[in-house]
Design a protein around this motif. Sequence first.
Motif, PDB file in Angstrom:
ATOM      1  N   ASN A 155       7.110   7.610   9.825  1.00  0.00           N
ATOM      2  CA  ASN A 155       7.216   6.763   8.629  1.00  0.00           C
ATOM      3  C   ASN A 155       8.240   5.636   8.787  1.00  0.00           C
ATOM      4  O   ASN A 155       9.211   5.538   8.035  1.00  0.00           O
ATOM      5  CB  ASN A 155       7.564   7.611   7.403  1.00  0.00           C
ATOM      6  N   PHE A 156       8.012   4.780   9.757  1.00  0.00           N
ATOM      7  CA  PHE A 156       8.919   3.661   9.995  1.00  0.00           C
ATOM      8  C   PHE A 156       8.882   2.666   8.838  1.00  0.00           C
ATOM      9  O   PHE A 156       7.830   2.375   8.279  1.00  0.00           O
ATOM     10  CB  PHE A 156       8.552   2.943  11.294  1.00  0.00           C
ATOM     11  N   ASP A 157      10.061   2.137   8.500  1.00  0.00           N
ATOM     12  CA  ASP A 157      10.140   1.074   7.500  1.00  0.00           C
ATOM     13  C   ASP A 157       9.798  -0.277   8.110  1.00  0.00           C
ATOM     14  O   ASP A 157       9.310  -1.170   7.411  1.00  0.00           O
ATOM     15  CB  ASP A 157      11.559   1.004   6.908  1.00  0.00           C
ATOM     16  N   ASP A 191       1.700   2.400   4.285  1.00  0.00           N
ATOM     17  CA  ASP A 191       1.353   1.222   3.490  1.00  0.00           C
ATOM     18  C   ASP A 191       2.552   0.312   3.249  1.00  0.00           C
ATOM     19  O   ASP A 191       2.391  -0.850   2.888  1.00  0.00           O
ATOM     20  CB  ASP A 191       0.765   1.648   2.136  1.00  0.00           C
ATOM     21  N   LYS A 192       3.768   0.857   3.448  1.00  0.00           N
ATOM     22  CA  LYS A 192       4.981   0.093   3.172  1.00  0.00           C
ATOM     23  C   LYS A 192       5.656  -0.450   4.435  1.00  0.00           C
ATOM     24  O   LYS A 192       6.606  -1.227   4.335  1.00  0.00           O
ATOM     25  CB  LYS A 192       5.977   0.962   2.400  1.00  0.00           C
ATOM     26  N   ARG A 202       2.005  -6.402   6.586  1.00  0.00           N
ATOM     27  CA  ARG A 202       1.763  -4.974   6.342  1.00  0.00           C
ATOM     28  C   ARG A 202       0.280  -4.694   6.623  1.00  0.00           C
ATOM     29  O   ARG A 202      -0.561  -5.593   6.486  1.00  0.00           O
ATOM     30  CB  ARG A 202       2.044  -4.594   4.886  1.00  0.00           C
ATOM     31  N   LYS A 203      -0.027  -3.457   6.953  1.00  0.00           N
ATOM     32  CA  LYS A 203      -1.435  -3.148   7.158  1.00  0.00           C
ATOM     33  C   LYS A 203      -2.167  -3.268   5.833  1.00  0.00           C
ATOM     34  O   LYS A 203      -1.671  -2.882   4.784  1.00  0.00           O
ATOM     35  CB  LYS A 203      -1.634  -1.775   7.785  1.00  0.00           C
ATOM     36  N   ALA A 204      -3.360  -3.844   5.903  1.00  0.00           N
ATOM     37  CA  ALA A 204      -4.156  -4.030   4.698  1.00  0.00           C
ATOM     38  C   ALA A 204      -4.665  -2.693   4.176  1.00  0.00           C
ATOM     39  O   ALA A 204      -4.939  -1.769   4.952  1.00  0.00           O
ATOM     40  CB  ALA A 204      -5.336  -4.952   5.001  1.00  0.00           C
ATOM     41  N   ARG A 205      -4.760  -2.580   2.870  1.00  0.00           N
ATOM     42  CA  ARG A 205      -5.231  -1.321   2.267  1.00  0.00           C
ATOM     43  C   ARG A 205      -6.749  -1.309   2.158  1.00  0.00           C
ATOM     44  O   ARG A 205      -7.357  -2.346   2.052  1.00  0.00           O
ATOM     45  CB  ARG A 205      -4.581  -1.147   0.889  1.00  0.00           C
TER      46      ARG A 205
END
Length: 246
Positions: A102-104, A131-132, A243-246
């Motif tokens: 869970n890297f920021d 997602d963050k 950010r990766k797209a949702r």
Amino acid sequence: MRNIDNYTKMYMKSDVGGQQIALPYRRKMVIEQVGKYQPTRILEIGCGLEPLFEYVEGREWWIVEPSQYFCEIAEEKSHGSSHIKILQGFFEERIHDLEKLNFDMVICSSLLHEVEDPELLLSDIRKICTDKTIVHINVPNAKSFHRVLAKSMGIIRNEYEVSQKNAVLQQNNVFDMEKLTEIVIGYHYDILDKGSYFIKPFTDRQMFDMLEAHIIDESVLDGLDEMIGEMPEMGAGIFINCRKAR
């Protein structure tokens, strides 16, 4: 796959690795992005001779680096800190060690243009992102002032031509902002912001020689970095935060 032993040897040669005039300004720009987004757990993909944890305090810092020599330097500079983790190997080989952390922020600095398959690297980075997670990408700019000047002088046919230095360092791609934006969006990232840094009027070798001959000094270099506001499309390097797209 890139020959990392050869890359390390060539990078260490002063004419291609030790005289990167824009490097301090690239580092300054990346540190500014860390300050902007305030991540607490960071992954740096490829650290070279100067891992960024030397310049940023109070973060948990992970590094994936294929060169054993560069890993050893990073280990020395970490002074055994429990907040710094260094994994040797190619990024794609170590994904399983990273995907649940869970890297920021993931920092892909001056790397995307060097890999044979930048699309694959972007896809692999998505695998370890939440997602963050902020993904910072920077690359040299095809439309850097010095490349545009070289084209105008007839030294190169166009700004996208691979230079001798590119070839020596196994750099396979030359990006401008349009191409970088296209590939980032195409591989399912949403762009948060983007920009450039440092106006480089001549090659690293030429500018290094001018510094050595006291024709210019560091105040000139600082001024060239400040000039990016006047010539934002012609910086030596360009960056995107996404950010990766949702």
